[in-house]
Design a protein around this motif. Structure first.
Motif, mmCIF file in Angstrom:
data_model
loop_
_atom_site.group_PDB
_atom_site.id
_atom_site.type_symbol
_atom_site.label_atom_id
_atom_site.label_comp_id
_atom_site.label_asym_id
_atom_site.label_seq_id
_atom_site.Cartn_x
_atom_site.Cartn_y
_atom_site.Cartn_z
ATOM 1 N N LEU A 62 20.508 82.731 -80.183
ATOM 2 C CA LEU A 62 19.625 81.637 -80.959
ATOM 3 C C LEU A 62 19.549 81.720 -82.560
ATOM 4 O O LEU A 62 19.310 80.983 -83.014
ATOM 5 C CB LEU A 62 18.034 82.160 -80.323
ATOM 6 C CG LEU A 62 17.653 81.459 -79.043
ATOM 7 C CD1 LEU A 62 16.259 81.836 -78.538
ATOM 8 C CD2 LEU A 62 17.502 79.943 -79.194
ATOM 9 N N ALA A 63 19.364 83.067 -82.642
ATOM 10 C CA ALA A 63 19.398 83.291 -84.286
ATOM 11 C C ALA A 63 20.474 82.810 -84.900
ATOM 12 O O ALA A 63 20.438 82.037 -86.055
ATOM 13 C CB ALA A 63 19.096 84.975 -84.639
ATOM 14 N N GLU A 64 21.746 83.105 -84.399
ATOM 15 C CA GLU A 64 22.916 82.210 -84.981
ATOM 16 C C GLU A 64 22.805 80.741 -85.016
ATOM 17 O O GLU A 64 23.164 80.129 -86.096
ATOM 18 C CB GLU A 64 24.216 82.707 -84.138
ATOM 19 C CG GLU A 64 24.570 83.908 -84.166
ATOM 20 C CD GLU A 64 25.842 84.141 -83.252
ATOM 21 O OE1 GLU A 64 26.235 83.153 -82.529
ATOM 22 O OE2 GLU A 64 26.555 85.108 -83.507
ATOM 23 N N LEU A 65 22.403 80.211 -83.939
ATOM 24 C CA LEU A 65 22.467 78.777 -83.792
ATOM 25 C C LEU A 65 21.086 78.218 -84.929
ATOM 26 O O LEU A 65 21.371 77.172 -85.659
ATOM 27 C CB LEU A 65 21.933 77.997 -82.570
ATOM 28 C CG LEU A 65 21.853 76.612 -82.435
ATOM 29 C CD1 LEU A 65 22.925 75.957 -83.063
ATOM 30 C CD2 LEU A 65 21.780 76.182 -81.000
ATOM 31 N N CYS A 66 19.708 78.884 -85.213
ATOM 32 C CA CYS A 66 19.045 78.424 -85.688
ATOM 33 C C CYS A 66 19.418 78.660 -87.148
ATOM 34 O O CYS A 66 18.972 77.814 -88.169
ATOM 35 C CB CYS A 66 17.612 79.467 -85.686
ATOM 36 S SG CYS A 66 16.821 78.921 -84.226
ATOM 37 N N ASP A 67 20.296 79.584 -87.562
ATOM 38 C CA ASP A 67 20.630 79.748 -88.847
ATOM 39 C C ASP A 67 21.668 78.683 -89.309
ATOM 40 O O ASP A 67 21.639 78.190 -90.339
ATOM 41 C CB ASP A 67 21.470 80.995 -89.139
ATOM 42 C CG ASP A 67 21.779 81.441 -90.449
ATOM 43 O OD1 ASP A 67 20.824 81.748 -91.276
ATOM 44 O OD2 ASP A 67 23.074 81.491 -90.586
ATOM 45 N N GLU A 68 22.364 78.198 -88.351
ATOM 46 C CA GLU A 68 23.399 77.054 -88.707
ATOM 47 C C GLU A 68 22.701 75.825 -88.870
ATOM 48 O O GLU A 68 22.990 75.102 -89.971
ATOM 49 C CB GLU A 68 24.278 77.193 -87.442
ATOM 50 C CG GLU A 68 24.901 75.651 -87.489
ATOM 51 C CD GLU A 68 25.831 75.232 -86.207
ATOM 52 O OE1 GLU A 68 26.258 74.342 -85.887
ATOM 53 O OE2 GLU A 68 26.039 76.300 -85.361
ATOM 54 N N LEU A 69 21.523 75.557 -87.983
ATOM 55 C CA LEU A 69 20.546 74.286 -88.252
ATOM 56 C C LEU A 69 19.888 74.372 -89.408
ATOM 57 O O LEU A 69 19.707 73.276 -89.934
ATOM 58 C CB LEU A 69 19.875 74.265 -86.971
ATOM 59 C CG LEU A 69 20.761 74.078 -85.608
ATOM 60 C CD1 LEU A 69 19.756 74.039 -84.236
ATOM 61 C CD2 LEU A 69 21.364 72.630 -85.472
ATOM 62 N N LEU A 70 19.356 75.332 -89.881
ATOM 63 C CA LEU A 70 18.658 75.491 -91.048
ATOM 64 C C LEU A 70 19.395 75.118 -92.187
ATOM 65 O O LEU A 70 18.954 74.447 -93.172
ATOM 66 C CB LEU A 70 17.883 76.964 -91.135
ATOM 67 C CG LEU A 70 16.678 77.001 -90.213
ATOM 68 C CD1 LEU A 70 16.481 78.456 -90.452
ATOM 69 C CD2 LEU A 70 15.441 76.244 -90.399
ATOM 70 N N GLY A 71 20.696 75.635 -92.426
ATOM 71 C CA GLY A 71 21.606 75.100 -93.528
ATOM 72 C C GLY A 71 21.096 75.760 -94.939
ATOM 73 O O GLY A 71 20.517 76.740 -94.711
ATOM 74 N N LYS A 72 20.710 74.900 -95.756
ATOM 75 C CA LYS A 72 20.391 75.401 -97.037
ATOM 76 C C LYS A 72 18.941 75.449 -97.319
ATOM 77 O O LYS A 72 18.398 75.952 -97.972
ATOM 78 C CB LYS A 72 21.174 74.499 -98.024
ATOM 79 C CG LYS A 72 22.519 74.572 -98.157
ATOM 80 C CD LYS A 72 23.020 73.523 -99.274
ATOM 81 C CE LYS A 72 24.422 73.592 -99.478
ATOM 82 N NZ LYS A 72 24.977 72.417 -100.514
ATOM 83 N N SER A 73 18.396 75.068 -96.083
ATOM 84 C CA SER A 73 16.684 74.923 -96.411
ATOM 85 C C SER A 73 16.318 76.370 -95.704
ATOM 86 O O SER A 73 15.112 76.357 -96.001
ATOM 87 C CB SER A 73 16.093 73.918 -95.252
ATOM 88 O OG SER A 73 16.683 74.009 -93.905
ATOM 89 N N GLY A 74 17.304 77.359 -95.263
ATOM 90 C CA GLY A 74 16.607 78.640 -94.684
ATOM 91 C C GLY A 74 17.741 79.662 -94.138
ATOM 92 O O GLY A 74 18.664 79.077 -94.132
#
Length: 328
Positions: A23-35
């Motif tokens: 979950l953390a991996e995917l959230c990091d990917e989805l946030l991109g440059k915004s977080g």
């Protein structure tokens, strides 16, 4: 924005930890440059579970002592800011951190992987924490029902997380063997009794295979070879091993763990009422001829339906929707 997933540790492979990392991996990917999104093992920054593939990022945090019915080093102090941070708590740690986060006005959500572990802690503090949480992530229909039953005032916050089980990794071997596989970790006494009740009847051309302490690839390799998988989970939000076993071409026999009821369907799955160990042994022996006659192709349609239900696309969409609700 910084999203921090609080995560327990374990000396043995535990599926819930893999879920948090992914979950953390995917959230990091989805946030991109915004977080960014990271995993935090409180007070244990050296821990990095490696029994499955992961590229997760980590935060470090050392907390002070706090009383939560017992002394616990869980005082978060000023580690988080309400201006930039969002915390995701596992359901087992709501009592440790929920009230603290609420008092400090730190936005947080709760990830519930087992609806039967929601009672840990003081009821007043649990109610306050679930009332203060922005969202509640649930891994199954049964888990969502548990949350709504226990905290009806938070029902509108529940969001479904569709877990992803990799059907490219968990697939049948070209040549199956007459193997019955099982994981005895959660209910070892049940596994022992199952062996005791089947020992005098199991044909010589069938063998049992214990899967314990293996990494993800090791589990996949074992399941690929076996024909029957025994499910001995107890009150689980959504047990992953039965899904993995079915995708690997096994007939799955045993306990649903309640959370598994939403996918526990023939021809892949055969339910045994929890604790019916005589029935468990007898049904296993009854299934042997069917398991010997089946080939992987005969289960392809059912496997495809299951793979689509727990696909990467379904998982990604559910996480995207959760993130959108969380940051607005």
């Amino acid at each position: 924005m910084r999203i921090t997933f609080f995560c327990p540790i374990s000396q043995r492979p535990v599926g819930g930890i893999k879920v948090i990392y992914r979950l953390a991996e995917l959230c990091d990917e989805l946030l991109g440059k915004s977080g960014e999104a990271r995993v935090l093992h409180p007070n244990q920054p050296w821990v990095h579970h490696d029994w499955f593939e992961s590229r997760v990022k980590f935060s470090k945090g050392f907390f002070g002592p706090r009383w939560v019915g017992k002394l616990s080093f869980c005082d978060i102090g000023d580690m988080f800011s309400h201006l930039r941070d969002i915390v995701i708590l596992p359901e087992t740690w709501v009592r440790k951190y929920g009230v603290q986060l609420a008092q400090r006005k730190i936005p947080f959500a709760i990830l519930v992987q087992n609806g039967y572990m929601l009672e840990k802690g003081n009821r007043v503090e649990l109610d306050a924490s679930f009332a203060a949480a922005k969202l509640i992530f649930s891994v199954s229909e049964d888990t969502s029902a548990c949350i709504r039953q226990a905290f009806p005032f938070a029902s509108n916050k529940v969001r479904r997380l569709w877990l992803h089980v990799d059907s490219a990794r968990f697939k049948p071997a070209q040549k199956k063997e007459n193997l019955i596989s099982y994981m005895p970790r959660k209910l070892p006494h049940h596994a022992k009794l199952w062996n005791f009740f089947t020992a005098a009847h199991l044909p010589n051309n069938w063998k049992t295979q214990v899967i314990d302490g293996q990494d993800e690839q090791g589990v996949a390799t074992h399941l690929a070879r076996s024909k029957i998988f025994l499910s001995m989970g107890y009150l689980e939000g959504l047990g992953l091993p039965p899904i993995e076993a079915a995708l690997a071409g096994n007939l799955v026999l045993g306990y649903t763990g309640e959370g598994g009821r939403e996918y526990w369907q023939n021809p892949l799955f055969h339910e045994i009422p929890h604790g019916d160990l005589l029935g468990f042994a007898r049904k296993t022996l009854e299934l042997l001829p069917l398991a010997e006659s089946l080939n992987a192709d005969s289960l392809n349609d059912a496997r495809e339906v299951l793979a689509n239900k727990f696909s990467e696309k379904a998982h990604r969409t559910s996480v995207e929707n959760f993130l959108n609700d969380l940051i607005t």
